[in-house]
Design an enzyme around this catalytic site. Sequence first.
Site, mmCIF file in Angstrom:
data_model
loop_
_atom_site.group_PDB
_atom_site.id
_atom_site.type_symbol
_atom_site.label_atom_id
_atom_site.label_comp_id
_atom_site.label_asym_id
_atom_site.label_seq_id
_atom_site.Cartn_x
_atom_site.Cartn_y
_atom_site.Cartn_z
ATOM 1 N N ASN A 158 0.877 -1.170 0.000
ATOM 2 C CA ASN A 158 0.000 0.000 0.000
ATOM 3 C C ASN A 158 0.913 1.218 0.000
ATOM 4 O OD1 ASN A 158 -1.751 2.072 0.509
ATOM 5 N ND2 ASN A 158 -2.643 1.193 2.362
ATOM 6 N N ARG A 201 -2.597 -2.017 -3.395
ATOM 7 C CA ARG A 201 -3.789 -1.203 -3.212
ATOM 8 C C ARG A 201 -3.672 -0.021 -4.169
ATOM 9 N NH1 ARG A 201 -4.947 3.398 0.929
ATOM 10 N NH2 ARG A 201 -7.169 3.680 0.565
ATOM 11 N N HIS A 234 -12.707 3.389 0.453
ATOM 12 C CA HIS A 234 -12.668 2.387 1.546
ATOM 13 C C HIS A 234 -13.374 1.099 1.127
ATOM 14 C CE1 HIS A 234 -12.433 5.722 4.874
ATOM 15 N NE2 HIS A 234 -11.226 5.283 4.586
ATOM 16 N N ARG A 267 -10.501 16.249 7.563
ATOM 17 C CA ARG A 267 -11.348 16.675 6.434
ATOM 18 C C ARG A 267 -12.701 17.148 6.943
ATOM 19 N NH1 ARG A 267 -10.421 11.211 3.615
ATOM 20 N NH2 ARG A 267 -8.244 11.363 3.027
ATOM 21 N N GLU A 295 -7.928 -4.819 5.500
ATOM 22 C CA GLU A 295 -7.873 -4.552 4.058
ATOM 23 C C GLU A 295 -6.759 -5.350 3.387
ATOM 24 O OE1 GLU A 295 -8.894 0.018 3.635
ATOM 25 O OE2 GLU A 295 -8.214 -0.490 5.637
#
Length: 406
Positions: A11, A90, A179, A240, A388
């Site tokens: 990743n 990823r 996600h 965010r 993940e």
Amino acid sequence: MFANSNILVINCGSSSLKFSLMDAITGETFADGIAERLMTADASIKINITDNHHQLSLNAPFDHKMAIEQLVHALTQANLIKQISAIGHRVVHGGEQYSQPILITDSIKQTITELSKLAPLHNPANLIGIEAAQLTFKQLPQVAIFDTAFHQTMPEKAYMYALPYELYQQHSVRKYGFHGTSHYFVSKQAAKQLNKPIEQCSFISAHLGNGCSVTAIKNGQSVDSSMGFTPLEGVMMGTRSGSIDPGIIFYLVDQLDYSLNEVNQLLNKKSGLLGLSTLSNDCRTLEQAATSANDKKSRLATLALTVFCYQIAKSIASFSASLTNLDGLIFTGGIGENSTFVREQVLTHLSLLNFHIDNSKNKIIRLGGSGNICQTNSRPCLVIPTNEEWVIAEQTYALLQKNIQG
Ligand code: ADP
């Protein structure tokens, strides 16, 4: 010890590279680690070899390729290098092109490059990881797993914005959702826990980490998600803002002389829990501060957490419009898996959907634990640790098997 189901998962971010070597079938991890602050003087790499508790830490200026070389060196010394059968990467944005994992070829890399216009911070970094891995692991197949792929089942009514149609047709402006691997993984696990085939299950899953997103899953497929064209939309997050009135942007630019770059920084890096609390983007720090004696610190930390939980609850409730039945709610991600406070606050707003928390069950589930935190007469709310990396390993392995079988 090893079958050929051992996959190296990579990743790669613009300044970091995370990796795990794991068995795609069992999820057992043999080695993992992270290289951070790459291409700066403070670059560092940590590699854990699970079996012999070996940990390598190194601080020196290096880049992604050198990080992979360090990893190869450590895996060679631990006799793990020959056991790797493929590499799963990823990749954040697969646009409308990719709803499935794909074997990386030059033309796939070209498409990932073209998709960089939709994910300028992420796809170029993912490509750096792919190219560094290709240079080092020349013989091994490399597979891309897209964060957006799971959401490609969203219907048009969910992914269209009420903007002029040509923005979608000519410039790909639509909701993509992110996600995806996490929502996919936890919904499959939830189905197992409820002992029901995933194809018959409907869930709303809340992935709450530094980034946060809520997804509606109908019969095992994503039908709507809170993140949008970019990961900025939806509920507020660590730094965010989540969804705001777009009119605020014009106000910032026209009246307060912000440049577009400053607006970008403000909404992505200085808002969310950090912006509202004026203290931190970290949920643990805010939970502590909320109980501190310092009035202002405590008030703003409480405010940030209260708005956060309310927005998540509203997002969950709104997704009841996407479903015809609801088997349960799922919490995952660093906050969802660990914060008893956030879970309790969110569920407090959801009694109309028949969610009733059991406080004693809620308190004991954290640190990798899993289970239902609601009362027996309530709809279930499951806490499920995400993984993940395992999804990436599993899907990489499945694609290889498919290719071998022709
Ligand atoms: P990322 O999105 O970067 O992968 P994580 O999923 O690791 O992030 O989530 C990080 C968030 O999880 C942080 O806000 C952190 O404070 C929160 N978190 C981790 N452990 C706890 C805990 N015990 N209680 C409350 N929040 C926690």
